[in-house]
Design an enzyme around this catalytic site. Structure first.
Site, PDB file in Angstrom:
ATOM      1  CD  GLN A 134       1.274   5.090  35.345  1.00 38.32           C
ATOM      2  OE1 GLN A 134       1.223   4.221  36.204  1.00 38.32           O
ATOM      3  NE2 GLN A 134       2.405   5.583  34.927  1.00 38.32           N
ATOM      4  N   PRO A 260      -5.491  -4.973  36.899  1.00 32.00           N
ATOM      5  CG  PRO A 260      -5.822  -3.074  35.555  1.00 32.00           C
ATOM      6  CD  PRO A 260      -6.266  -3.721  36.837  1.00 32.00           C
ATOM      7  CE1 TYR A 261      -0.427  -1.712  33.481  1.00 29.47           C
ATOM      8  CE2 TYR A 261      -2.515  -0.910  34.345  1.00 29.47           C
ATOM      9  CZ  TYR A 261      -1.592  -0.994  33.312  1.00 29.47           C
ATOM     10  OH  TYR A 261      -1.835  -0.375  32.126  1.00 29.47           O
ATOM     11  N   GLY A 262       0.636  -5.397  38.171  1.00 31.77           N
ATOM     12  CA  GLY A 262       1.254  -6.016  39.339  1.00 31.77           C
ATOM     13  C   GLY A 262       1.115  -5.096  40.534  1.00 31.77           C
ATOM     14  N   GLY A 263       1.406  -3.835  40.282  1.00 32.66           N
ATOM     15  CA  GLY A 263       1.279  -2.834  41.327  1.00 32.66           C
ATOM     16  C   GLY A 263       1.071  -1.479  40.695  1.00 32.66           C
ATOM     17  CD  GLU A 265       3.328   4.397  39.838  1.00 35.57           C
ATOM     18  OE1 GLU A 265       2.932   3.218  39.722  1.00 35.57           O
ATOM     19  OE2 GLU A 265       3.704   5.083  38.872  1.00 35.57           O
ATOM     20  CG  HIS A 289       8.496  -1.225  40.542  1.00 37.47           C
ATOM     21  ND1 HIS A 289       9.421  -1.108  39.532  1.00 37.47           N
ATOM     22  CD2 HIS A 289       7.402  -0.550  40.118  1.00 37.47           C
ATOM     23  CE1 HIS A 289       8.910  -0.397  38.546  1.00 37.47           C
ATOM     24  NE2 HIS A 289       7.673  -0.048  38.879  1.00 37.47           N
ATOM     25  CD  GLU A 290       4.259  -0.439  41.945  1.00 34.88           C
ATOM     26  OE1 GLU A 290       4.235   0.770  41.637  1.00 34.88           O
ATOM     27  OE2 GLU A 290       4.368  -1.341  41.087  1.00 34.88           O
ATOM     28  CG  HIS A 293       6.757   4.235  40.905  1.00 39.17           C
ATOM     29  ND1 HIS A 293       7.221   4.929  39.811  1.00 39.17           N
ATOM     30  CD2 HIS A 293       6.374   3.015  40.453  1.00 39.17           C
ATOM     31  CE1 HIS A 293       7.116   4.142  38.732  1.00 39.17           C
ATOM     32  NE2 HIS A 293       6.617   2.974  39.097  1.00 39.17           N
ATOM     33  CD  GLU A 312       6.868   2.629  35.654  1.00 33.78           C
ATOM     34  OE1 GLU A 312       7.513   1.881  36.420  1.00 33.78           O
ATOM     35  OE2 GLU A 312       5.736   3.084  35.936  1.00 33.78           O
ATOM     36  CG  ASP A 369      -3.497   2.182  28.355  1.00 35.94           C
ATOM     37  OD1 ASP A 369      -2.647   2.519  29.211  1.00 35.94           O
ATOM     38  OD2 ASP A 369      -4.723   2.225  28.564  1.00 35.94           O
ATOM     39  CE1 TYR A 377       7.026  -0.438  32.583  1.00 36.15           C
ATOM     40  CE2 TYR A 377       7.650  -0.738  34.872  1.00 36.15           C
ATOM     41  CZ  TYR A 377       6.687  -0.484  33.923  1.00 36.15           C
ATOM     42  OH  TYR A 377       5.394  -0.258  34.308  1.00 36.15           O
ATOM     43  NE  ARG A 563       1.506  -8.653  37.608  1.00 32.46           N
ATOM     44  CZ  ARG A 563       2.570  -9.003  38.309  1.00 32.46           C
ATOM     45  NH1 ARG A 563       2.502 -10.046  39.122  1.00 32.46           N
ATOM     46  NH2 ARG A 563       3.692  -8.336  38.205  1.00 32.46           N
ATOM     47  CG  MET A 564      -3.667  -6.160  31.388  1.00 28.53           C
ATOM     48  SD  MET A 564      -3.781  -4.692  30.353  1.00 28.53           S
ATOM     49  CE  MET A 564      -3.089  -3.454  31.423  1.00 28.53           C
ATOM     50  CE  LYS A 565       5.567 -10.620  34.868  1.00 26.35           C
ATOM     51  NZ  LYS A 565       6.354 -10.468  36.094  1.00 26.35           N
TER      52      LYS A 565
END
Ligand code: BES
Ligand code: ZN
Length: 611
Positions: A134, A260-263, A265, A289-290, A293, A312, A369, A377, A563-565
């Protein structure tokens, strides 16, 4: 007619029903190589070609029933990759099907795959591969119609030297003479290409529920199984709200820290960051959250990335419904308050009239991206939250949510489809009174307006109040040379989420004097905290104050957490902090291979090292 500005495929002429992958994983060459067989169906008459999305893929052959087809790999579009134009032997008509077999291999520039050296894993002994498709990276792994408007089933044979797992149900494994194993998978529910996912590594599985196994490196299996025990209850709560869970298995894969993400799906197998392993189950909202999804996004899918909020925003809304049912309303509303803050930060970062702050942005020519932020969200969540209140509460809105899934499961929709069904359901079920209410909604402002949403929802702030109070006390103490009103007890009654929110509030006030940060750290022992959310917020507070003592910690965290966050704002803030720019760039460049290609690309842009 599906519309997707970020795909180069002829979506108006053909669709893909099924993909079969036959791929060998080579850790030496860092490639996936083999074939993809696409069952293509014409959706128009007189179709003479099939155009697929590819990105940095080496095409070896294109055949139908053994006959080679003429094909061209077009000149690369900077953001969308290289269209692969395949000329059919004869024109096909609506409903006709052809099976196209494409021999190919991924290349070093593949943006979906991250190939980790043993040293980059927890166990340090075996290499590791994982993918992230994604939004538009599936095309760098499989030649396909890489648009969420196309939904397909898939199957795969993956030959690998270590265990392979995918976003599908495993159907068997065969040991090969050379010591490798072929792992077989089947995904029977139609899904978009961005949900294709693969991981290969030294993986161990541990059952955590009747339909759930957690997969991870053996070194962290214990911690992972403990953290995610509530998985089945999340799924069941989702089923109570919506429809029976459709995907068979719900497994979790805890990835190495560069994820790179938290989760993510991925169906049948959610991918999660190891930063969720806080040891107190405080970060498992991501799993809720996932799971949400599984309905919102995976069954009912956005038609293209301009309507990403349908994935989202709806998912966050269901996530908070699940949380509310399991942990009470206050907890769910606390999460909405945290989300609101994230939205404010995103709006500030883009600027309030930036097109990407609209719920439904235009992505023609844009990389999805770049448009990614908390806005779809949280603005999406706030729209649904507002509609629920406006239309008469959960008794009206929860039946609607379920009907939305029943109506659109298996399909890809856009915002107009969504709105039309909302109106028709409300009219059919509750009559004109609800239609009148819907007509009062300022749709233009919600959907097209930039900046913050037109309605400022009020959330129960019971859990947030103590966090703001404590932050205010610190703010008011800023002119005291030696404040004495603070003690380690201040945080004793706080949940770890409240500590995070306290630090968030501190990051909103003017930077505190360094003496105060010294005091805060010595009382609350923040620098050594391992909980990633707290650690991140504390470091952000320090960076805002140009508190140079924290810089080495920031460099350490941002270069070991992909994780980009977390790593993006940290490196960005370090870059802008006094005397921090060089360290930020140096840290990134030195650890570039640690980051997933998607993260590396984004950070390079953030630090002015790429455009
Ligand atoms: N689907 C997203 C992750 C994503 C979005 C990847 C867009 C690539 C492009 C996933 O469900 C997600 O939202 N993850 C969040 C979890 C959070 C909102 C609970 C994350 O990664 O932090
Ligand atoms: Zn999500």
């Amino acid at each position: 007619m599906p519309y997707d500005p970020t795909s180069l495929s002829n979506l108006d002429e053909v669709k893909t029903n099924h993909i079969h992958l036959d791929l060998a994983v080579s850790f030496e060459k860092k490639t996936l190589s083999g074939s993809a067989e696409l069952e293509i169906e014409a959706i128009a008459d007189n179709v003479t070609k099939v155009v697929l999305d590819t990105s940095f893929i080496a095409i070896h052959s294109v055949t139908v029933a053994g006959e080679a087809l003429k094909h061209t790999l077009e000149k690369r579009h900077e953001k969308y990759g290289s269209a692969l134009t395949i000329e059919l032997a004869q024109a096909v008509s609506k409903g006709d099907k052809v099976n196209i077999l494409i021999g190919y291999a991924t290349t070093e520039e593949c943006t979906a795959c991250q190939w980790l050296e043993p040293s980059q894993t927890v166990g340090k002994k075996h290499p590791y591969l994982f993918t992230q498709c994604q939004a538009i990276h599936a095309r760098s792994m499989v030649p396909c119609q890489d648009s969420p408007s196309v939904k397909l089933t898939y199957s795969a044979n993956i030959n690998a030297p270590l265990r392979a797992v995918m976003s599908a149900v495993p159907t068997g494994e065969e040991k090969q003479a050379n010591g490798t194993t072929t792992f077989k998978f089947h995904q029977k529910t139609r899904m978009p290409s961005y949900l294709i996912a693969l991981a290969v590594g030294n993986l161990e599985g541990r059952e955590i529920g009747p339909r759930s196994t957690v997969w991870t490196e053996p070194e962290v299996i214990e911690a992972a199984a403990w953290e995610f025990v509530d998985t089945e209850t999340f799924i069941r709560t989702g089923e109570e709200l919506l429809t029976p869970y459709d995907w068979g298995r719900y497994d979790l894969l805890v990835l190495p820290a560069s994820f790179p993400y938290g989760g993510m799906e991925n169906p049948c197998l959610t991918f999660v960051t190891p930063s969720l392993l806080a040891g107190d189950r405080s970060l498992v909202d991501v799993v809720a959250h996932e799971i949400a999804h599984s309905w919102m996004g995976n069954l009912v899918t956005t038609e293209n990335w301009e309507h990403f909020w349908l994935n989202e925003g709806f998912t966050v809304f269901v996530e908070r419904k699940i949380l509310g049912r399991m942990q009470g309303l206050q907890r769910a509303e606390f999460s909405a308050i945290i989300g609101h803050k994230a939205m404010v930060e995103s709006v500030e970062l883009y600027g309030e009239s930036h097109p990407f702050t609209a719920l439904r942005p235009c992505l023609r020519g844009e990389d999805p991206d770049d448009a990614f932020s908390s806005i779809p969200y949280e603005k999406g969540f706030n729209l649904l939250y507002y509609l629920e209140k406006h239309l008469g509460g959960a008794a009206v809105f929860e039946p609607y949510l379920k009907a939305h899934v029943q109506e659109f499961a298996g399909r890809s929709i856009n915002t107009d489809d969504w709105k039309a069904f909302l109106y028709s359901f409300m009219e059919k079920t509750f009559g004109q009174e609800k239609v009148d209410l819907l007509n009062k909604v300022d749709w233009e402002a919600w959907l097209a307006g930039t900046g913050m949403p037109p309605v400022d929802n009020k959330f129960d702030d019971t859990l947030a109040r103590a966090c703001s109070c404590l932050s205010k006390k610190w703010d008011q103490s800023r002119h005291e040379a030696h404040p004495t009103e603070f003690t380690p007890k201040d945080l004793e009654e706080f949940s770890s989420t409240q500590t995070t929110v306290f630090l968030e509030r501190v990051s909103e006030i003017d930077a505190l004097p360094h003496t105060h940060l010294d005091l805060m750290d010595s009382l609350y022992k923040l620098t050594p905290v391992q909980n990633a959310e707290i650690r991140f917020r504390w470091q952000m507070v320090c960076l805002k104050a140009d508190y140079e003592k924290i810089y080495p910690q920031v460099a350490e965290f941002a270069s070991t957490m992909g994780r980009m966050k977390f790593c993006r704002p940290l490196l960005r803030s370090l870059y802008h902090a006094k005397n921090g720019a060089e360290l930020a760039r140096e840290t990134f460049l030195k650890h570039k291979s640690f980051y997933h290609p998607i993260a590396a690309g984004m950070i390079a842009k953030d630090l002015g090292l790429a455009k």
